[in-house]
Motif scaffolding. Sequence first.
Motif, PDB file in Angstrom:
ATOM      1  N   MET A 199       0.834  -1.183   0.000  1.00 48.91           N
ATOM      2  CA  MET A 199       0.000   0.000   0.000  1.00 48.91           C
ATOM      3  C   MET A 199       0.880   1.248   0.000  1.00 48.91           C
ATOM      4  SD  MET A 199      -3.216  -1.046   0.042  1.00 48.91           S
ATOM      5  CE  MET A 199      -4.325   0.110   0.756  1.00 48.91           C
ATOM      6  N   ASN A 200       1.904   1.227   0.796  1.00 49.26           N
ATOM      7  CA  ASN A 200       2.808   2.371   0.875  1.00 49.26           C
ATOM      8  C   ASN A 200       3.466   2.644  -0.473  1.00 49.26           C
ATOM      9  OD1 ASN A 200       4.000   4.461   2.442  1.00 49.26           O
ATOM     10  ND2 ASN A 200       5.907   3.294   2.480  1.00 49.26           N
ATOM     11  N   GLU A 201       3.855   1.569  -1.160  1.00 48.87           N
ATOM     12  CA  GLU A 201       4.501   1.710  -2.466  1.00 48.87           C
ATOM     13  C   GLU A 201       3.558   2.323  -3.493  1.00 48.87           C
ATOM     14  OE1 GLU A 201       6.006  -1.406  -5.787  1.00 48.87           O
ATOM     15  OE2 GLU A 201       6.785  -1.732  -3.759  1.00 48.87           O
ATOM     16  N   ARG A 202       2.280   1.951  -3.429  1.00 49.98           N
ATOM     17  CA  ARG A 202       1.313   2.410  -4.429  1.00 49.98           C
ATOM     18  C   ARG A 202       0.653   3.742  -4.073  1.00 49.98           C
ATOM     19  NH1 ARG A 202       1.633  -0.699  -9.072  1.00 49.98           N
ATOM     20  NH2 ARG A 202       2.394  -2.689  -8.389  1.00 49.98           N
ATOM     21  N   LEU A 203       0.386   3.958  -2.761  1.00 49.69           N
ATOM     22  CA  LEU A 203      -0.352   5.151  -2.342  1.00 49.69           C
ATOM     23  C   LEU A 203       0.510   6.178  -1.615  1.00 49.69           C
ATOM     24  CD1 LEU A 203      -3.617   3.429  -1.049  1.00 49.69           C
ATOM     25  CD2 LEU A 203      -3.299   4.650  -3.197  1.00 49.69           C
ATOM     26  N   GLY A 204       1.762   5.819  -1.336  1.00 46.29           N
ATOM     27  CA  GLY A 204       2.636   6.744  -0.629  1.00 46.29           C
ATOM     28  C   GLY A 204       2.427   6.697   0.875  1.00 46.29           C
ATOM     29  N   ASN A 205       3.054   7.622   1.571  1.00 45.95           N
ATOM     30  CA  ASN A 205       3.007   7.630   3.035  1.00 45.95           C
ATOM     31  C   ASN A 205       1.618   7.890   3.605  1.00 45.95           C
ATOM     32  OD1 ASN A 205       5.745   7.099   3.244  1.00 45.95           O
ATOM     33  ND2 ASN A 205       6.297   9.268   3.244  1.00 45.95           N
ATOM     34  N   SER A 206       0.735   8.429   2.789  1.00 47.31           N
ATOM     35  CA  SER A 206      -0.614   8.725   3.289  1.00 47.31           C
ATOM     36  C   SER A 206      -1.604   7.586   3.021  1.00 47.31           C
ATOM     37  CB  SER A 206      -1.123  10.023   2.659  1.00 47.31           C
ATOM     38  OG  SER A 206      -1.226   9.876   1.267  1.00 47.31           O
ATOM     39  N   TRP A 207      -1.099   6.371   2.796  1.00 45.65           N
ATOM     40  CA  TRP A 207      -1.991   5.264   2.462  1.00 45.65           C
ATOM     41  C   TRP A 207      -2.991   4.973   3.563  1.00 45.65           C
ATOM     42  CZ3 TRP A 207      -2.449   0.733   5.178  1.00 45.65           C
ATOM     43  CH2 TRP A 207      -1.426   0.403   6.063  1.00 45.65           C
ATOM     44  N   THR A 261      -9.643  -8.745   2.031  1.00 52.10           N
ATOM     45  CA  THR A 261     -10.233  -8.925   0.702  1.00 52.10           C
ATOM     46  C   THR A 261     -11.032  -7.691   0.310  1.00 52.10           C
ATOM     47  OG1 THR A 261     -10.363 -11.314   1.040  1.00 52.10           O
ATOM     48  CG2 THR A 261     -11.722 -10.399  -0.712  1.00 52.10           C
ATOM     49  N   ASN A 262     -11.816  -7.156   1.249  1.00 51.50           N
ATOM     50  CA  ASN A 262     -12.608  -5.954   0.964  1.00 51.50           C
ATOM     51  C   ASN A 262     -11.718  -4.754   0.649  1.00 51.50           C
ATOM     52  OD1 ASN A 262     -14.995  -7.329   1.358  1.00 51.50           O
ATOM     53  ND2 ASN A 262     -15.202  -6.704   3.484  1.00 51.50           N
ATOM     54  N   ILE A 263     -10.639  -4.586   1.400  1.00 48.68           N
ATOM     55  CA  ILE A 263      -9.719  -3.475   1.154  1.00 48.68           C
ATOM     56  C   ILE A 263      -9.053  -3.625  -0.208  1.00 48.68           C
ATOM     57  CG2 ILE A 263      -7.550  -2.405   1.913  1.00 48.68           C
ATOM     58  CD1 ILE A 263      -8.498  -2.973   4.815  1.00 48.68           C
ATOM     59  N   ILE A 264      -8.631  -4.836  -0.532  1.00 49.11           N
ATOM     60  CA  ILE A 264      -8.021  -5.081  -1.839  1.00 49.11           C
ATOM     61  C   ILE A 264      -9.015  -4.763  -2.954  1.00 49.11           C
ATOM     62  CG2 ILE A 264      -7.222  -6.920  -3.383  1.00 49.11           C
ATOM     63  CD1 ILE A 264      -5.815  -8.134  -0.913  1.00 49.11           C
ATOM     64  N   GLU A 265     -10.264  -5.140  -2.758  1.00 46.98           N
ATOM     65  CA  GLU A 265     -11.273  -4.873  -3.776  1.00 46.98           C
ATOM     66  C   GLU A 265     -11.507  -3.368  -3.935  1.00 46.98           C
ATOM     67  OE1 GLU A 265     -15.366  -6.970  -5.224  1.00 46.98           O
ATOM     68  OE2 GLU A 265     -14.963  -6.929  -3.088  1.00 46.98           O
ATOM     69  N   ILE A 266     -11.542  -2.635  -2.836  1.00 49.75           N
ATOM     70  CA  ILE A 266     -11.739  -1.187  -2.883  1.00 49.75           C
ATOM     71  C   ILE A 266     -10.610  -0.503  -3.655  1.00 49.75           C
ATOM     72  CG2 ILE A 266     -11.757   0.911  -1.459  1.00 49.75           C
ATOM     73  CD1 ILE A 266     -13.247  -0.811   0.690  1.00 49.75           C
ATOM     74  N   PHE A 267      -9.387  -0.993  -3.469  1.00 49.10           N
ATOM     75  CA  PHE A 267      -8.217  -0.390  -4.102  1.00 49.10           C
ATOM     76  C   PHE A 267      -7.685  -1.228  -5.272  1.00 49.10           C
ATOM     77  CE2 PHE A 267      -8.334   1.550   0.060  1.00 49.10           C
ATOM     78  CZ  PHE A 267      -8.084   2.878  -0.230  1.00 49.10           C
ATOM     79  N   GLU A 292       2.101 -14.399  -1.118  1.00 53.32           N
ATOM     80  CA  GLU A 292       3.445 -13.971  -0.703  1.00 53.32           C
ATOM     81  C   GLU A 292       4.175 -13.305  -1.878  1.00 53.32           C
ATOM     82  OE1 GLU A 292       7.337 -15.686   1.654  1.00 53.32           O
ATOM     83  OE2 GLU A 292       6.098 -17.095   0.522  1.00 53.32           O
ATOM     84  N   SER A 293       3.985 -13.833  -3.085  1.00 48.64           N
ATOM     85  CA  SER A 293       4.687 -13.271  -4.244  1.00 48.64           C
ATOM     86  C   SER A 293       4.215 -11.855  -4.572  1.00 48.64           C
ATOM     87  CB  SER A 293       4.524 -14.179  -5.464  1.00 48.64           C
ATOM     88  OG  SER A 293       3.229 -14.068  -6.011  1.00 48.64           O
ATOM     89  N   ILE A 294       2.947 -11.537  -4.299  1.00 46.10           N
ATOM     90  CA  ILE A 294       2.495 -10.188  -4.611  1.00 46.10           C
ATOM     91  C   ILE A 294       2.716  -9.219  -3.461  1.00 46.10           C
ATOM     92  CG2 ILE A 294       0.823 -10.914  -6.328  1.00 46.10           C
ATOM     93  CD1 ILE A 294      -1.358 -10.372  -4.203  1.00 46.10           C
ATOM     94  N   ILE A 295       2.883  -9.740  -2.267  1.00 42.99           N
ATOM     95  CA  ILE A 295       3.148  -8.871  -1.111  1.00 42.99           C
ATOM     96  C   ILE A 295       4.575  -8.379  -1.141  1.00 42.99           C
ATOM     97  CG2 ILE A 295       3.402  -8.817   1.392  1.00 42.99           C
ATOM     98  CD1 ILE A 295       0.966 -10.642   1.556  1.00 42.99           C
TER      99      ILE A 295
END
Length: 113
Positions: free
Chosen positions: A1-9, A50-56, A109-112
């Motif tokens: 999340m940090n990598e994609r949304l930055g420090n304000s994730w 799962t819900n958070i992943i779906e939202i983002f 694990e591979s995507i994390i």
Amino acid sequence: MNERLGNSWKEKVYEKAPSIVKKCENTIRKRPDKEKAKDFLDGATLGELTNIIEIFSDIFDFNINLIKGFLNILNQHRKILIHPLKEEPEKDLDEKTYKKISTALDYIESIIY
């Protein structure tokens, strides 16, 4: 999340899913090891993740249906993941279940990382 949304994730997740974040924070407060929690996601269930992943889903480079399927497999077999197995898990499970869980864990694990 940090990598994609930055420090304000964290703030961005809270904006889009405040009830999930509050529930996760409450879960952490009740845990005896709460000081080890890195962030509110440490208090999330597989369903909440799962819900958070779906939202983002638009920010990730993976097939959302595939990850949801793997998280559902882990959720179906969560008792196996929670309760320790013998020294060799493949002997405690039938081969099909062992392969499904192993594949799901390997993919996630591979995507994390």
